[in-house]
Design a protein around this motif. Structure first.
Motif, PDB file in Angstrom:
ATOM      1  N   ALA A 195     -34.056 -70.944  17.234  1.00  5.45           N
ATOM      2  CA  ALA A 195     -33.655 -69.822  16.377  1.00  5.45           C
ATOM      3  C   ALA A 195     -34.706 -69.497  15.321  1.00  5.45           C
ATOM      4  CB  ALA A 195     -32.315 -70.123  15.716  1.00  5.45           C
ATOM      5  N   LYS A 196     -35.271 -70.518  14.689  1.00  4.32           N
ATOM      6  CA  LYS A 196     -36.287 -70.271  13.657  1.00  4.32           C
ATOM      7  C   LYS A 196     -37.518 -69.598  14.273  1.00  4.32           C
ATOM      8  CE  LYS A 196     -39.383 -72.457  10.364  1.00  4.32           C
ATOM      9  NZ  LYS A 196     -39.941 -73.710   9.853  1.00  4.32           N
ATOM     10  N   LEU A 197     -37.935 -70.089  15.433  1.00  2.00           N
ATOM     11  CA  LEU A 197     -39.101 -69.511  16.102  1.00  2.00           C
ATOM     12  C   LEU A 197     -38.833 -68.066  16.503  1.00  2.00           C
ATOM     13  CD1 LEU A 197     -41.920 -69.630  17.289  1.00  2.00           C
ATOM     14  CD2 LEU A 197     -40.917 -70.694  19.347  1.00  2.00           C
ATOM     15  N   SER A 198     -37.664 -67.787  17.068  1.00  2.00           N
ATOM     16  CA  SER A 198     -37.365 -66.403  17.466  1.00  2.00           C
ATOM     17  C   SER A 198     -37.313 -65.489  16.246  1.00  2.00           C
ATOM     18  CB  SER A 198     -36.077 -66.321  18.288  1.00  2.00           C
ATOM     19  OG  SER A 198     -34.960 -66.664  17.516  1.00  2.00           O
ATOM     20  N   GLU A 199     -36.800 -65.998  15.134  1.00  2.00           N
ATOM     21  CA  GLU A 199     -36.774 -65.206  13.906  1.00  2.00           C
ATOM     22  C   GLU A 199     -38.200 -64.904  13.418  1.00  2.00           C
ATOM     23  OE1 GLU A 199     -35.563 -65.910   9.268  1.00  2.00           O
ATOM     24  OE2 GLU A 199     -34.206 -66.737  10.791  1.00  2.00           O
ATOM     25  N   LEU A 200     -39.057 -65.905  13.464  1.00  2.00           N
ATOM     26  CA  LEU A 200     -40.451 -65.703  13.041  1.00  2.00           C
ATOM     27  C   LEU A 200     -41.178 -64.717  13.956  1.00  2.00           C
ATOM     28  CD1 LEU A 200     -41.471 -69.346  12.062  1.00  2.00           C
ATOM     29  CD2 LEU A 200     -41.380 -67.355  10.526  1.00  2.00           C
ATOM     30  N   LEU A 201     -40.950 -64.817  15.257  1.00  2.00           N
ATOM     31  CA  LEU A 201     -41.605 -63.898  16.195  1.00  2.00           C
ATOM     32  C   LEU A 201     -41.076 -62.478  16.014  1.00  2.00           C
ATOM     33  CD1 LEU A 201     -41.833 -66.132  19.384  1.00  2.00           C
ATOM     34  CD2 LEU A 201     -43.682 -65.522  17.805  1.00  2.00           C
ATOM     35  N   ASN A 202     -39.786 -62.341  15.778  1.00  3.63           N
ATOM     36  CA  ASN A 202     -39.232 -61.014  15.482  1.00  3.63           C
ATOM     37  C   ASN A 202     -39.863 -60.457  14.206  1.00  3.63           C
ATOM     38  OD1 ASN A 202     -37.122 -59.516  17.006  1.00  3.63           O
ATOM     39  ND2 ASN A 202     -36.209 -61.554  17.142  1.00  3.63           N
ATOM     40  N   HIS A 203     -39.987 -61.308  13.204  1.00  8.93           N
ATOM     41  CA  HIS A 203     -40.609 -60.881  11.946  1.00  8.93           C
ATOM     42  C   HIS A 203     -42.068 -60.495  12.178  1.00  8.93           C
ATOM     43  CE1 HIS A 203     -41.386 -60.553   7.676  1.00  8.93           C
ATOM     44  NE2 HIS A 203     -42.430 -61.335   7.844  1.00  8.93           N
ATOM     45  N   GLN A 204     -42.742 -61.203  13.069  1.00 12.95           N
ATOM     46  CA  GLN A 204     -44.147 -60.898  13.333  1.00 12.95           C
ATOM     47  C   GLN A 204     -44.314 -59.518  13.962  1.00 12.95           C
ATOM     48  OE1 GLN A 204     -46.526 -62.746  12.085  1.00 12.95           O
ATOM     49  NE2 GLN A 204     -48.034 -61.225  12.746  1.00 12.95           N
ATOM     50  N   ILE A 205     -43.347 -59.091  14.729  1.00 11.59           N
ATOM     51  CA  ILE A 205     -43.389 -57.726  15.270  1.00 11.59           C
ATOM     52  C   ILE A 205     -43.454 -56.739  14.110  1.00 11.59           C
ATOM     53  CG2 ILE A 205     -42.073 -55.944  16.494  1.00 11.59           C
ATOM     54  CD1 ILE A 205     -40.992 -58.232  18.302  1.00 11.59           C
ATOM     55  N   ASN A 206     -42.602 -56.950  13.108  1.00  9.64           N
ATOM     56  CA  ASN A 206     -42.608 -56.077  11.935  1.00  9.64           C
ATOM     57  C   ASN A 206     -43.946 -56.158  11.205  1.00  9.64           C
ATOM     58  OD1 ASN A 206     -41.992 -55.724   8.786  1.00  9.64           O
ATOM     59  ND2 ASN A 206     -40.595 -54.436   9.977  1.00  9.64           N
ATOM     60  N   GLU A 207     -44.505 -57.345  11.088  1.00  8.50           N
ATOM     61  CA  GLU A 207     -45.812 -57.507  10.430  1.00  8.50           C
ATOM     62  C   GLU A 207     -46.894 -56.711  11.158  1.00  8.50           C
ATOM     63  OE1 GLU A 207     -46.730 -58.963   7.638  1.00  8.50           O
ATOM     64  OE2 GLU A 207     -45.042 -60.257   7.131  1.00  8.50           O
ATOM     65  N   GLU A 208     -46.869 -56.747  12.473  1.00  8.90           N
ATOM     66  CA  GLU A 208     -47.873 -56.023  13.258  1.00  8.90           C
ATOM     67  C   GLU A 208     -47.691 -54.510  13.097  1.00  8.90           C
ATOM     68  OE1 GLU A 208     -50.397 -57.546  14.686  1.00  8.90           O
ATOM     69  OE2 GLU A 208     -49.643 -59.592  14.532  1.00  8.90           O
ATOM     70  N   LEU A 209     -46.450 -54.060  13.094  1.00 13.15           N
ATOM     71  CA  LEU A 209     -46.208 -52.625  12.914  1.00 13.15           C
ATOM     72  C   LEU A 209     -46.557 -52.179  11.499  1.00 13.15           C
ATOM     73  CD1 LEU A 209     -42.940 -52.251  14.998  1.00 13.15           C
ATOM     74  CD2 LEU A 209     -45.258 -51.535  15.636  1.00 13.15           C
ATOM     75  N   TYR A 210     -46.308 -53.036  10.513  1.00 10.59           N
ATOM     76  CA  TYR A 210     -46.739 -52.722   9.149  1.00 10.59           C
ATOM     77  C   TYR A 210     -48.262 -52.623   9.094  1.00 10.59           C
ATOM     78  CZ  TYR A 210     -47.964 -52.989   4.276  1.00 10.59           C
ATOM     79  OH  TYR A 210     -48.528 -52.722   3.055  1.00 10.59           O
ATOM     80  N   SER A 211     -48.947 -53.516   9.806  1.00 17.14           N
ATOM     81  CA  SER A 211     -50.414 -53.465   9.856  1.00 17.14           C
ATOM     82  C   SER A 211     -50.874 -52.104  10.367  1.00 17.14           C
ATOM     83  CB  SER A 211     -50.968 -54.567  10.761  1.00 17.14           C
ATOM     84  OG  SER A 211     -50.636 -55.843  10.271  1.00 17.14           O
ATOM     85  N   ALA A 212     -50.233 -51.627  11.421  1.00 14.93           N
ATOM     86  CA  ALA A 212     -50.585 -50.310  11.963  1.00 14.93           C
ATOM     87  C   ALA A 212     -50.356 -49.226  10.917  1.00 14.93           C
ATOM     88  CB  ALA A 212     -49.764 -50.023  13.219  1.00 14.93           C
ATOM     89  N   TYR A 213     -49.234 -49.294  10.252  1.00  7.86           N
ATOM     90  CA  TYR A 213     -48.882 -48.322   9.208  1.00  7.86           C
ATOM     91  C   TYR A 213     -49.904 -48.363   8.068  1.00  7.86           C
ATOM     92  CZ  TYR A 213     -45.103 -45.646   6.846  1.00  7.86           C
ATOM     93  OH  TYR A 213     -44.327 -44.688   6.243  1.00  7.86           O
ATOM     94  N   LEU A 214     -50.265 -49.579   7.654  1.00  2.73           N
ATOM     95  CA  LEU A 214     -51.260 -49.754   6.591  1.00  2.73           C
ATOM     96  C   LEU A 214     -52.615 -49.178   7.008  1.00  2.73           C
ATOM     97  CD1 LEU A 214     -51.989 -51.055   3.822  1.00  2.73           C
ATOM     98  CD2 LEU A 214     -52.572 -53.132   5.123  1.00  2.73           C
ATOM     99  N   TYR A 215     -53.017 -49.480   8.230  1.00  2.00           N
ATOM    100  CA  TYR A 215     -54.327 -49.015   8.690  1.00  2.00           C
ATOM    101  C   TYR A 215     -54.366 -47.502   8.877  1.00  2.00           C
ATOM    102  CZ  TYR A 215     -55.601 -53.910   9.107  1.00  2.00           C
ATOM    103  OH  TYR A 215     -55.871 -55.225   8.829  1.00  2.00           O
ATOM    104  N   LEU A 216     -53.217 -46.893   9.126  1.00  2.00           N
ATOM    105  CA  LEU A 216     -53.170 -45.428   9.128  1.00  2.00           C
ATOM    106  C   LEU A 216     -53.545 -44.877   7.757  1.00  2.00           C
ATOM    107  CD1 LEU A 216     -49.956 -44.524  11.152  1.00  2.00           C
ATOM    108  CD2 LEU A 216     -52.274 -43.738  11.632  1.00  2.00           C
ATOM    109  N   THR A 217     -53.101 -45.554   6.700  1.00  2.00           N
ATOM    110  CA  THR A 217     -53.459 -45.082   5.358  1.00  2.00           C
ATOM    111  C   THR A 217     -54.946 -45.261   5.100  1.00  2.00           C
ATOM    112  OG1 THR A 217     -52.986 -47.150   4.160  1.00  2.00           O
ATOM    113  CG2 THR A 217     -51.147 -45.617   4.475  1.00  2.00           C
ATOM    114  N   PHE A 218     -55.543 -46.301   5.670  1.00  2.00           N
ATOM    115  CA  PHE A 218     -56.997 -46.490   5.540  1.00  2.00           C
ATOM    116  C   PHE A 218     -57.727 -45.361   6.262  1.00  2.00           C
ATOM    117  CE2 PHE A 218     -57.066 -51.442   5.131  1.00  2.00           C
ATOM    118  CZ  PHE A 218     -56.137 -51.395   4.118  1.00  2.00           C
ATOM    119  N   ALA A 219     -57.268 -45.062   7.475  1.00  2.00           N
ATOM    120  CA  ALA A 219     -57.881 -43.973   8.246  1.00  2.00           C
ATOM    121  C   ALA A 219     -57.767 -42.653   7.490  1.00  2.00           C
ATOM    122  CB  ALA A 219     -57.231 -43.863   9.623  1.00  2.00           C
ATOM    123  N   ASP A 220     -56.621 -42.415   6.894  1.00  2.00           N
ATOM    124  CA  ASP A 220     -56.428 -41.179   6.114  1.00  2.00           C
ATOM    125  C   ASP A 220     -57.387 -41.117   4.928  1.00  2.00           C
ATOM    126  OD1 ASP A 220     -54.436 -40.468   7.871  1.00  2.00           O
ATOM    127  OD2 ASP A 220     -52.790 -40.988   6.514  1.00  2.00           O
TER     128      ASP A 220
END
Length: 169
Positions: free
Chosen positions: A3-28
């Motif tokens: 359960a802890k590992l699945s929670e961390l991996l689910n959270h990592q999906i959000n981290e990766e998508l936030y990274s994309a969102y953040l890098y869009l602001t850099f591109a802008d």
């Protein structure tokens, strides 16, 4: 899956998508500055981060774990120099490395060797991400204060193209 590992991996999906969102602001930021090569570099980075999220999503689904999509935080960075997004990018990549390390440690704790094998790819990828971010900072410091040097860097970064990641599984 633990359960802890699945929670961390689910959270990592959000981290990766936030990274994309953040890098869009850099591109802008770079787009507004007329530095289309730097903007391109970060747009390719956006595609990579989304691909990373998709890899994690697929891994969870293939292991009968429900994927939980959560809200993506709004990036709060503003920049006044061309170096600042690059420095923020390196700091962010170090944060992502720490997140991947937590996932790996959790997989190791429960002897989930398949998860560790999958995460090995992310560990290697983060090494590359940090090196790229560091190299961009070095290049900006060396050449960015000279208009011709900045122009040449911008031209170089225009050539970057997205290559979908392949993971050994």
């Amino acid at each position: 899956m633990d359960a802890k590992l699945s929670e961390l991996l689910n959270h990592q999906i959000n981290e990766e998508l936030y990274s994309a969102y953040l890098y869009l602001t850099f591109a802008d930021y770079y787009e507004d500055r007329g530095l289309k090569g730097f903007a391109n570099w970060y747009m390719v980075q956006v595609q990579e981060e989304v691909a990373h999220a998709k890899i994690l999503r697929r891994y969870l689904l293939d292991n009968d774990v429900s994927v939980k999509m959560t809200a993506i935080a709004e990036p709060d960075k503003t920049f006044s120099t061309d170096l600042e997004p690059l420095e923020a990018g390196l700091a962010h990549e170090k944060h992502i490395t720490a997140c991947i390390d937590r996932c790996y440690a959790a997989a190791n704790d429960v002897h989930d060797f398949r998860a560790m094998q999958m995460l090995d790819w992310f560990v290697k990828e983060q090494g590359e991400e940090e090196t790229n971010a560091s190299d961009m900072i070095k290049n900006m410091k060396l050449f960015g204060s000279d208009p011709k040097g900045l122009y040449d860097l911008d031209r170089e970064y225009q050539t970057r193209v997205f290559v979908a990641p392949t993971m050994p599984m």
